[in-house]
Write a protein that holds these residues in place. Structure first.
Motif, short mmCIF file in Angstrom:
data_model
loop_
_atom_site.label_atom_id
_atom_site.label_comp_id
_atom_site.label_asym_id
_atom_site.label_seq_id
_atom_site.Cartn_x
_atom_site.Cartn_y
_atom_site.Cartn_z
N GLU A 30 18.27 10.36 -6.34
CA GLU A 30 16.78 10.90 -6.77
C GLU A 30 16.33 9.96 -7.74
O GLU A 30 15.14 9.79 -7.79
N ARG A 31 16.93 9.48 -8.61
CA ARG A 31 16.73 8.93 -9.96
C ARG A 31 16.45 7.41 -9.44
O ARG A 31 15.39 6.83 -9.70
N THR A 33 15.20 6.80 -6.38
CA THR A 33 14.11 6.72 -5.74
C THR A 33 12.81 6.86 -6.71
O THR A 33 11.82 6.40 -6.57
N GLN A 34 13.05 7.65 -7.90
CA GLN A 34 12.11 7.89 -8.77
C GLN A 34 11.59 6.56 -9.50
O GLN A 34 10.43 5.93 -9.45
N ILE A 36 12.15 3.37 -8.16
CA ILE A 36 11.54 2.58 -7.18
C ILE A 36 10.11 3.08 -6.96
O ILE A 36 9.26 1.99 -6.77
N ASP A 37 9.73 4.11 -6.82
CA ASP A 37 8.27 4.64 -6.50
C ASP A 37 7.44 4.28 -7.81
O ASP A 37 6.33 3.85 -7.72
N GLN A 38 8.13 4.19 -8.92
CA GLN A 38 7.46 3.91 -10.32
C GLN A 38 7.00 2.50 -10.16
O GLN A 38 6.07 1.61 -10.55
N ARG A 39 8.17 1.41 -9.77
CA ARG A 39 7.85 -0.02 -9.90
C ARG A 39 6.85 -0.36 -8.49
O ARG A 39 6.08 -1.11 -8.67
N ASP A 40 6.80 0.69 -7.61
CA ASP A 40 5.93 0.36 -6.43
C ASP A 40 4.46 0.56 -7.09
O ASP A 40 3.55 -0.24 -6.73
N GLU A 41 4.25 1.66 -7.95
CA GLU A 41 2.97 1.77 -8.24
C GLU A 41 2.47 0.72 -9.33
O GLU A 41 1.44 0.27 -9.30
N SER A 44 1.36 -2.66 -7.35
CA SER A 44 -0.01 -2.80 -6.88
C SER A 44 -0.92 -3.16 -8.09
O SER A 44 -2.04 -3.80 -7.72
#
Length: 114
Positions: A30-31, A33-34, A36-41, A44
């Motif tokens: 879960e951590r 994934t969080q 990776i999502d923050q990095r993805d934002e 961009s």
């Protein structure tokens, strides 16, 4: 500076992936994934032109990303191995509870003549 934040998140991601003290794998996933999502934002939002310092951070991030890829592959292999072990245990458990289920009916003769 977005690139610095991205770099910091990458370093934190590596720390989480290398951390063996996290007891629950679900919490670790879960951590990760969080992060990776923050990095993805942030990814961009990164747009050229870059300063010299940003270019150096970018090079460092590229090296860190290789380490992240390696650690994620290790994590994936570990999960895959655990799933195979669970499936093996299920199969052996089923054989124990119903030992005659997998017996073949070899040698049976079927006469089609009328």
């Amino acid at each position: 500076m977005i690139i610095q934040t991205f770099h910091d998140l990458t370093v934190e991601l590596i720390a989480v992936l290398e951390d063996r003290t996290i007891a629950e794998r679900d919490d670790k996933i879960e951590r990760v994934t969080q992060l990776i999502d923050q990095r993805d934002e942030l990814l961009s939002q990164i747009k050229p032109p870059f300063t010299g310092e940003e270019q150096q951070l970018g090079r460092a991030i590229m090296l860190l990303n290789q380490q992240v890829d390696r650690l994620l592959n290790l994590q994936r292999l570990e999960i895959k191995r655990d799933i195979q072990e669970i499936n093996k245990k299920k199969k052996s458990s089923n054989k124990y509870t119903n030992p005659y289920e997998s017996l073949s009916v070899d040698g049976m003769f079927y006469d089609k003549r009328n």
